[in-house]
Design a protein around this motif. Structure first.
Motif, PDB file in Angstrom:
ATOM      1  N   GLY A  86       0.793  -1.226   0.000  1.00  0.00           N
ATOM      2  CA  GLY A  86       0.000   0.000   0.000  1.00  0.00           C
ATOM      3  C   GLY A  86       0.820   1.268   0.000  1.00  0.00           C
ATOM      4  O   GLY A  86       0.268   2.370  -0.131  1.00  0.00           O
ATOM      5  N   ASN A  87       2.136   1.154   0.115  1.00  0.00           N
ATOM      6  CA  ASN A  87       2.981   2.345   0.210  1.00  0.00           C
ATOM      7  C   ASN A  87       3.043   3.135  -1.098  1.00  0.00           C
ATOM      8  O   ASN A  87       3.223   4.356  -1.083  1.00  0.00           O
ATOM      9  CB  ASN A  87       4.395   1.958   0.641  1.00  0.00           C
ATOM     10  N   ILE A  88       2.899   2.448  -2.225  1.00  0.00           N
ATOM     11  CA  ILE A  88       2.917   3.149  -3.516  1.00  0.00           C
ATOM     12  C   ILE A  88       1.719   4.089  -3.612  1.00  0.00           C
ATOM     13  O   ILE A  88       1.845   5.249  -4.029  1.00  0.00           O
ATOM     14  CB  ILE A  88       2.919   2.134  -4.677  1.00  0.00           C
ATOM     15  N   ALA A  89       0.560   3.603  -3.215  1.00  0.00           N
ATOM     16  CA  ALA A  89      -0.644   4.429  -3.247  1.00  0.00           C
ATOM     17  C   ALA A  89      -0.524   5.606  -2.285  1.00  0.00           C
ATOM     18  O   ALA A  89      -0.885   6.743  -2.621  1.00  0.00           O
ATOM     19  CB  ALA A  89      -1.866   3.586  -2.895  1.00  0.00           C
ATOM     20  N   ALA A  90      -0.023   5.343  -1.079  1.00  0.00           N
ATOM     21  CA  ALA A  90       0.114   6.406  -0.084  1.00  0.00           C
ATOM     22  C   ALA A  90       1.061   7.497  -0.574  1.00  0.00           C
ATOM     23  O   ALA A  90       0.777   8.697  -0.442  1.00  0.00           O
ATOM     24  CB  ALA A  90       0.615   5.824   1.230  1.00  0.00           C
ATOM     25  N   GLN A  91       2.184   7.095  -1.140  1.00  0.00           N
ATOM     26  CA  GLN A  91       3.151   8.067  -1.650  1.00  0.00           C
ATOM     27  C   GLN A  91       2.538   8.912  -2.760  1.00  0.00           C
ATOM     28  O   GLN A  91       2.732  10.130  -2.813  1.00  0.00           O
ATOM     29  CB  GLN A  91       4.397   7.350  -2.168  1.00  0.00           C
ATOM     30  N   GLN A  95       1.737  13.242  -2.821  1.00  0.00           N
ATOM     31  CA  GLN A  95       2.387  14.051  -3.854  1.00  0.00           C
ATOM     32  C   GLN A  95       1.392  14.925  -4.613  1.00  0.00           C
ATOM     33  O   GLN A  95       1.794  15.777  -5.399  1.00  0.00           O
ATOM     34  CB  GLN A  95       3.133  13.145  -4.838  1.00  0.00           C
ATOM     35  N   GLN A  96       0.095  14.709  -4.375  1.00  0.00           N
ATOM     36  CA  GLN A  96      -0.942  15.482  -5.052  1.00  0.00           C
ATOM     37  C   GLN A  96      -1.330  16.698  -4.207  1.00  0.00           C
ATOM     38  O   GLN A  96      -1.067  16.745  -3.004  1.00  0.00           O
ATOM     39  CB  GLN A  96      -2.177  14.605  -5.295  1.00  0.00           C
ATOM     40  N   PRO A  97      -1.977  17.701  -4.822  1.00  0.00           N
ATOM     41  CA  PRO A  97      -2.445  18.855  -4.041  1.00  0.00           C
ATOM     42  C   PRO A  97      -3.380  18.408  -2.918  1.00  0.00           C
ATOM     43  O   PRO A  97      -4.231  17.536  -3.119  1.00  0.00           O
ATOM     44  CB  PRO A  97      -3.194  19.696  -5.085  1.00  0.00           C
ATOM     45  N   ALA A  98      -3.224  19.009  -1.752  1.00  0.00           N
ATOM     46  CA  ALA A  98      -4.036  18.631  -0.587  1.00  0.00           C
ATOM     47  C   ALA A  98      -5.345  19.415  -0.592  1.00  0.00           C
ATOM     48  O   ALA A  98      -5.637  20.201   0.314  1.00  0.00           O
ATOM     49  CB  ALA A  98      -3.261  18.885   0.698  1.00  0.00           C
ATOM     50  N   ASP A  99      -6.155  19.197  -1.630  1.00  0.00           N
ATOM     51  CA  ASP A  99      -7.404  19.943  -1.778  1.00  0.00           C
ATOM     52  C   ASP A  99      -8.635  19.068  -1.565  1.00  0.00           C
ATOM     53  O   ASP A  99      -9.760  19.503  -1.805  1.00  0.00           O
ATOM     54  CB  ASP A  99      -7.471  20.592  -3.162  1.00  0.00           C
ATOM     55  N   GLY A 100      -8.423  17.830  -1.121  1.00  0.00           N
ATOM     56  CA  GLY A 100      -9.546  16.936  -0.874  1.00  0.00           C
ATOM     57  C   GLY A 100      -9.997  16.162  -2.091  1.00  0.00           C
ATOM     58  O   GLY A 100     -10.904  15.333  -1.996  1.00  0.00           O
ATOM     59  N   ASN A 101      -9.364  16.405  -3.230  1.00  0.00           N
ATOM     60  CA  ASN A 101      -9.782  15.734  -4.457  1.00  0.00           C
ATOM     61  C   ASN A 101      -9.011  14.443  -4.734  1.00  0.00           C
ATOM     62  O   ASN A 101      -9.338  13.724  -5.677  1.00  0.00           O
ATOM     63  CB  ASN A 101      -9.643  16.685  -5.645  1.00  0.00           C
ATOM     64  N   THR A 102      -7.984  14.160  -3.933  1.00  0.00           N
ATOM     65  CA  THR A 102      -7.253  12.897  -4.038  1.00  0.00           C
ATOM     66  C   THR A 102      -7.124  12.319  -2.634  1.00  0.00           C
ATOM     67  O   THR A 102      -6.479  12.915  -1.768  1.00  0.00           O
ATOM     68  CB  THR A 102      -5.857  13.095  -4.656  1.00  0.00           C
ATOM     69  N   LEU A 103      -7.746  11.175  -2.411  1.00  0.00           N
ATOM     70  CA  LEU A 103      -7.820  10.574  -1.083  1.00  0.00           C
ATOM     71  C   LEU A 103      -7.295   9.148  -1.128  1.00  0.00           C
ATOM     72  O   LEU A 103      -7.296   8.505  -2.177  1.00  0.00           O
ATOM     73  CB  LEU A 103      -9.269  10.587  -0.587  1.00  0.00           C
ATOM     74  N   TRP A 104      -6.867   8.669   0.013  1.00  0.00           N
ATOM     75  CA  TRP A 104      -6.303   7.316   0.120  1.00  0.00           C
ATOM     76  C   TRP A 104      -7.274   6.415   0.864  1.00  0.00           C
ATOM     77  O   TRP A 104      -7.777   6.772   1.926  1.00  0.00           O
ATOM     78  CB  TRP A 104      -4.969   7.381   0.858  1.00  0.00           C
ATOM     79  N   ILE A 105      -7.551   5.248   0.282  1.00  0.00           N
ATOM     80  CA  ILE A 105      -8.320   4.232   0.993  1.00  0.00           C
ATOM     81  C   ILE A 105      -7.319   3.408   1.801  1.00  0.00           C
ATOM     82  O   ILE A 105      -6.619   2.550   1.263  1.00  0.00           O
ATOM     83  CB  ILE A 105      -9.115   3.330   0.028  1.00  0.00           C
ATOM     84  N   GLY A 106      -7.225   3.710   3.077  1.00  0.00           N
ATOM     85  CA  GLY A 106      -6.268   3.029   3.933  1.00  0.00           C
ATOM     86  C   GLY A 106      -6.868   1.799   4.586  1.00  0.00           C
ATOM     87  O   GLY A 106      -8.087   1.676   4.723  1.00  0.00           O
ATOM     88  N   PHE A 264     -11.159  -0.806   6.917  1.00  0.00           N
ATOM     89  CA  PHE A 264     -10.843   0.021   5.752  1.00  0.00           C
ATOM     90  C   PHE A 264     -11.438   1.401   6.012  1.00  0.00           C
ATOM     91  O   PHE A 264     -12.500   1.516   6.633  1.00  0.00           O
ATOM     92  CB  PHE A 264     -11.465  -0.522   4.458  1.00  0.00           C
ATOM     93  N   GLY A 265     -10.779   2.438   5.525  1.00  0.00           N
ATOM     94  CA  GLY A 265     -11.314   3.781   5.722  1.00  0.00           C
ATOM     95  C   GLY A 265     -10.702   4.778   4.760  1.00  0.00           C
ATOM     96  O   GLY A 265      -9.910   4.425   3.888  1.00  0.00           O
ATOM     97  N   VAL A 266     -11.075   6.034   4.938  1.00  0.00           N
ATOM     98  CA  VAL A 266     -10.622   7.105   4.046  1.00  0.00           C
ATOM     99  C   VAL A 266      -9.648   8.005   4.791  1.00  0.00           C
ATOM    100  O   VAL A 266      -9.935   8.477   5.894  1.00  0.00           O
ATOM    101  CB  VAL A 266     -11.812   7.934   3.528  1.00  0.00           C
TER     102      VAL A 266
END
Length: 336
Positions: A86-91, A95-106, A264-266
């Motif tokens: 899951g580290n590839i997805a987290a990284q 790296q994307q703008p922190a505007d809420g439009n890119t989120l991680w399913i952790g 699982f969560g956001v």
């Protein structure tokens, strides 16, 4: 001096041209928070999943994406970026703008265990803020029918009489491994960890009698338990599972230290503005309270949690400390 400067400012501001400039600047300042908040959902929102398409995490993400799209009136896409636990997805997300439009399913393992297990990791625990714990489910301590034990105490007695018995985990570095270690250590047993690469091969070998004991995911072991191909000894949740109401919890049996659920969560980048985070949380809470969503998620074998805010963040922090101790005790070293 201050009075002279104040008079000069008023005289300057009263000039027609300057008045427009001053008023424009004040309006811009007043509208800045609203414009900032509007950035969320001003474009398609992406839920980034650290596992392959078709798995349990991916299924959760797609159910949430569909409902979230209706809630915010914007397209919500699911992107799969599997690999490296899951580290590839987290990284990618940080790296994307922190505007809420890119989120991680952790997941529990990715969010709670990775930061304390990997010596070199492309992200840190502080890079993310938990938004909502979506679903959770207990593990099931199960055995092959050839094991003459139908209770925890009987299993402990049998394992003590059979030193070197292997306990199967569905993946190294997950609660399935660490709970097996705790069970063995706390009862002075000589059990050996047998890791698998997935829940399906784990239970397949257990059904075949190649592995006799293991902490299993309820979604994969439940049908086998119902068919009599595996026996359920206990579950790891705080309360009995609605799927196995006759199976006691380890907490009931005097081993509360083995209590855990897989979740699982956001997650969002920690740099996300407070107003955007609040709007995102409200939307996701509404999604997880939707009766249609609840039914779809429960049909996959999970219970909907919906935990948010400080309670969720504190639970994650506490669990990291717990897993850190077990990572050290077991000597677990992931492949970076």
């Amino acid at each position: 001096m201050e009075e002279t400067m104040s008079q000069a400012f008023r005289q300057t501001a009263c000039r027609p041209g300057m008045r427009r400039i001053v008023l424009g600047a004040l309006c811009a300042l007043a509208l800045a928070p609203a414009a900032h908040a509007a950035e969320f959902a001003s474009q398609p929102v992406r839920l980034v999943v650290g596992t392959a398409a078709g798995g349990a995490v991916d299924t959760y993400a797609r159910v949430v994406a569909e409902a979230l799209s209706r809630e915010i009136g914007q397209t919500v896409l699911v992107e799969n970026k599997s690999g490296a636990n899951g580290n590839i997805a987290a990284q990618y997300v940080i790296q994307q703008p922190a505007d809420g439009n890119t989120l991680w399913i952790g997941t529990q393992a990715m969010v709670e265990i990775n930061p304390v297990a990997f010596k070199q990791m492309p992200w840190k625990a502080e890079d993310f803020v938990p938004i909502i714990k979506g679903v959770e489910a207990p593990l099931v301590l199960a055995t092959h029918p050839s094991v003459p034990a139908r209770s925890l105490q009987e299993l402990i007695g049998w394992a003590r009489a059979h030193p070197g018995t292997g306990y199967a985990s569905f993946s190294p570095g997950t609660p399935s491994q660490f709970l097996g270690y705790q069970l063995s250590e706390s009862n002075q047993l000589d059990m050996v960890h047998v890791p698998y690469r997935g829940s399906a091969p784990q239970v397949a070998d257990m059904v075949g009698g190649h592995a006799l004991v293991g902490f299993t995911q309820i979604q994969t072991s439940l049908p086998l338990i119902q068919d009599g191909k595996l026996n359920a000894i206990a579950t790891t949740s705080a309360q009995r599972s609605r799927f196995l109401p006759d199976t006691p919890t380890l907490d009931e049996l005097g081993m509360p230290e083995l209590q855990t659920t897989v979740w699982f969560g956001v997650m969002a980048p920690a740099r996300i503005p407070a107003d955007t985070r609040e709007r995102l949380e409200q939307a996701l809470v509404a999604v997880h309270r939707d009766p249609v969503v609840i039914k779809r998620l429960e049909d996959t074998g999970y219970d909907v949690s919906g935990q948010t805010g400080e309670p969720f963040a504190q639970a994650v922090a506490d669990s990291r400390q717990r897993w850190a101790g077990l990572v050290k005790a077991t000597g677990f070293a992931p492949e970076d």
